[in-house]
Every structure is written in C-alpha cells, then in structure tokens.
Design a protein around this motif. Structure first.
Motif, PDB file in Angstrom:
ATOM      1  N   TYR A 218      61.012  59.882  14.869  1.00  0.00           N
ATOM      2  CA  TYR A 218      60.388  60.857  13.962  1.00  0.00           C
ATOM      3  C   TYR A 218      61.049  60.845  12.586  1.00  0.00           C
ATOM      4  O   TYR A 218      60.367  60.841  11.555  1.00  0.00           O
TER       5      TYR A 218
ATOM      6  N   TRP B 181      51.660  63.770  18.107  1.00  0.00           N
ATOM      7  CA  TRP B 181      53.112  63.983  18.153  1.00  0.00           C
ATOM      8  C   TRP B 181      53.436  65.262  18.929  1.00  0.00           C
ATOM      9  O   TRP B 181      54.378  65.291  19.730  1.00  0.00           O
TER      10      TRP B 181
ATOM     11  N   ARG C 189      56.100  55.190  20.469  1.00  0.00           N
ATOM     12  CA  ARG C 189      56.458  56.479  21.064  1.00  0.00           C
ATOM     13  C   ARG C 189      56.102  56.491  22.545  1.00  0.00           C
ATOM     14  O   ARG C 189      56.871  56.977  23.386  1.00  0.00           O
TER      15      ARG C 189
ATOM     16  N   TYR D 232      62.694  60.207  20.735  1.00  0.00           N
ATOM     17  CA  TYR D 232      61.581  60.795  19.974  1.00  0.00           C
ATOM     18  C   TYR D 232      62.068  61.206  18.590  1.00  0.00           C
ATOM     19  O   TYR D 232      61.425  60.908  17.569  1.00  0.00           O
TER      20      TYR D 232
ATOM     21  N   ARG E 175      59.442  70.652  15.709  1.00  0.00           N
ATOM     22  CA  ARG E 175      58.775  69.776  14.748  1.00  0.00           C
ATOM     23  C   ARG E 175      58.868  70.341  13.331  1.00  0.00           C
ATOM     24  O   ARG E 175      58.971  69.579  12.367  1.00  0.00           O
TER      25      ARG E 175
ATOM     26  N   GLU F 286      48.925  64.777  13.778  1.00  0.00           N
ATOM     27  CA  GLU F 286      49.925  65.797  14.106  1.00  0.00           C
ATOM     28  C   GLU F 286      49.837  66.180  15.586  1.00  0.00           C
ATOM     29  O   GLU F 286      50.854  66.364  16.270  1.00  0.00           O
TER      30      GLU F 286
ATOM     31  N   GLY G  51      52.628  55.408  17.419  1.00  0.00           N
ATOM     32  CA  GLY G  51      52.189  56.018  18.662  1.00  0.00           C
ATOM     33  C   GLY G  51      52.428  55.106  19.858  1.00  0.00           C
ATOM     34  O   GLY G  51      52.840  55.568  20.931  1.00  0.00           O
TER      35      GLY G  51
ATOM     36  N   GLU H  81      50.389  55.090  11.983  1.00  0.00           N
ATOM     37  CA  GLU H  81      50.592  56.026  13.085  1.00  0.00           C
ATOM     38  C   GLU H  81      50.215  55.415  14.429  1.00  0.00           C
ATOM     39  O   GLU H  81      50.834  55.720  15.446  1.00  0.00           O
TER      40      GLU H  81
END
Length: 202
Positions: A96, A134, A75, A92, A164, A131, A72, A68
C-alpha cells in the motif's frame, strides 16, 4: 479516411499505451505526460490518442485502473499465502505504502483524486471500485485474524476504514516527499500501531 483506418489498425494495444504512460510518469513526472509526448513514445498522434481515450482525464483514469489491476493481482498472491494473518497484513501495508517520493502509482492516484472534483458519475464509480477492492481484502484479512485468535476482537470493517485512512495520510506524505517522513519511518509507525491495536492481549 483510408490513412486514418490504417493508423488505427496499426495502433499499439491499449495496454502498451497505458504502460508507456506509467513509464513516462516514473521517468519524468506527471507534468511531462502530455498527449503529444505520449503519442511520440508509442508512435501515435495526439489526435489518435484522443480518439481512443477521449480526454486526458480518461487516459489517466484508465492508466490508474491498469496499474491497480497489476497491484490487485500482487495483493491477491500476498494475501492468499499460507502465513499468519499478521504477516500477510504487513505485506498488505508494504504494498500500500509508496516506494518513495514520486512513486508513479501514487503520483497518478493523487492527480486522479484532484481531478475527481469535476468527474462524472461513471468516473467516480470506477474510482470507488478501486478503493472498494483494497477495503474488502483488508476487511477479510482482519476478520480472519480475529477468527483465528491472532488479533483481538475488533469490528473488521470499522478497523479497516480507520487503518486505510491512516495509510492514506502517511502515504501522501511519502509520495510528495514531505521532509522527515520517509517510507521506513511510515512502516515503523504503522507496525507499531498494529501491534498496539490488534495484539490479542491489548
């Protein structure tokens, strides 16, 4: 004791162990990721791995956090570009949604989710932090699009929560290889939904 100390000093860095775990998941699937197999891959005994990670649950959670952190960073690069909000929103979504059946990151996520039924508060907090990152990025992007008039006025937090949930549902279908639901179809559905839900004239 001296031998054990040498083994610990010569152990590979934590990141190398976590990277090896992700490589094993990508190549062989999660069911083949055992402490013994991972230990052989990095030149450590399963006992030494347990010394560092305490349990397989903790190893999996740390591997997810490591994966992650890389997502990240990617992102962040995508969302801070000079580009229309909708273009960055599509980026994005691309990031995802899983690459396909048995995507290693999503395979790991699903396993951690499954194990979280018996997780302690610390593990749950760490999952919530993933979570939350995001979610916050998505809320900020939607709010920016609204403020610039690119998106119709929506409650950014509520819209992000619903988007999401949609992405999670579709992503699970892709990750498990549900027939008739591939990555291309999912991206098409999501983009159509975003066109309908966020277009200023909607």
């Amino acid at each position: 004791m001296a031998g054990a100390g040498r083994a610990r000093r010569n152990a590979p860095p934590r990141e190398e162990v976590l990277a090896a775990a992700m490589d094993m998941i990508a190549e062989r699937g999660l069911e083949k990721l055992t402490m013994a197999a991972l230990g052989r891959a990095v030149g450590m005994s399963s006992g030494h791995l347990l010394y560092y990670f305490h349990s397989k649950d903790e190893l999996l959670l740390q591997a997810l956090e490591w994966s992650e952190s890389r997502l990240g960073a990617e992102r962040g690069r995508l969302l801070t570009r000079t580009a229309p909000a909708r273009e960055r929103l599509d980026a994005y979504v691309d990031l995802y949604v899983p690459d396909g059946h048995r995507d290693p990151h999503w395979t790991l996520w699903l396993e951690v989710w499954n194990r979280s039924q018996n997780a302690d508060d610390d593990a749950r907090d760490r999952q919530a932090a993933i979570e939350g990152a995001w979610h916050r990025d998505l809320v900020a992007l939607i709010a920016e699009g609204v403020s610039r008039g690119e998106f119709r006025p929506v409650d950014a937090d509520r819209f992000a929560a619903r988007l999401r949930a949609l992405l999670d549902g579709f992503s699970i279908h892709v990750a498990i290889g549900l027939r008739g639901t591939d990555r291309g179809q999912v991206l098409g559905h999501v983009r159509e939904f975003l066109d309908e839900a966020l277009h200023p004239d909607a």
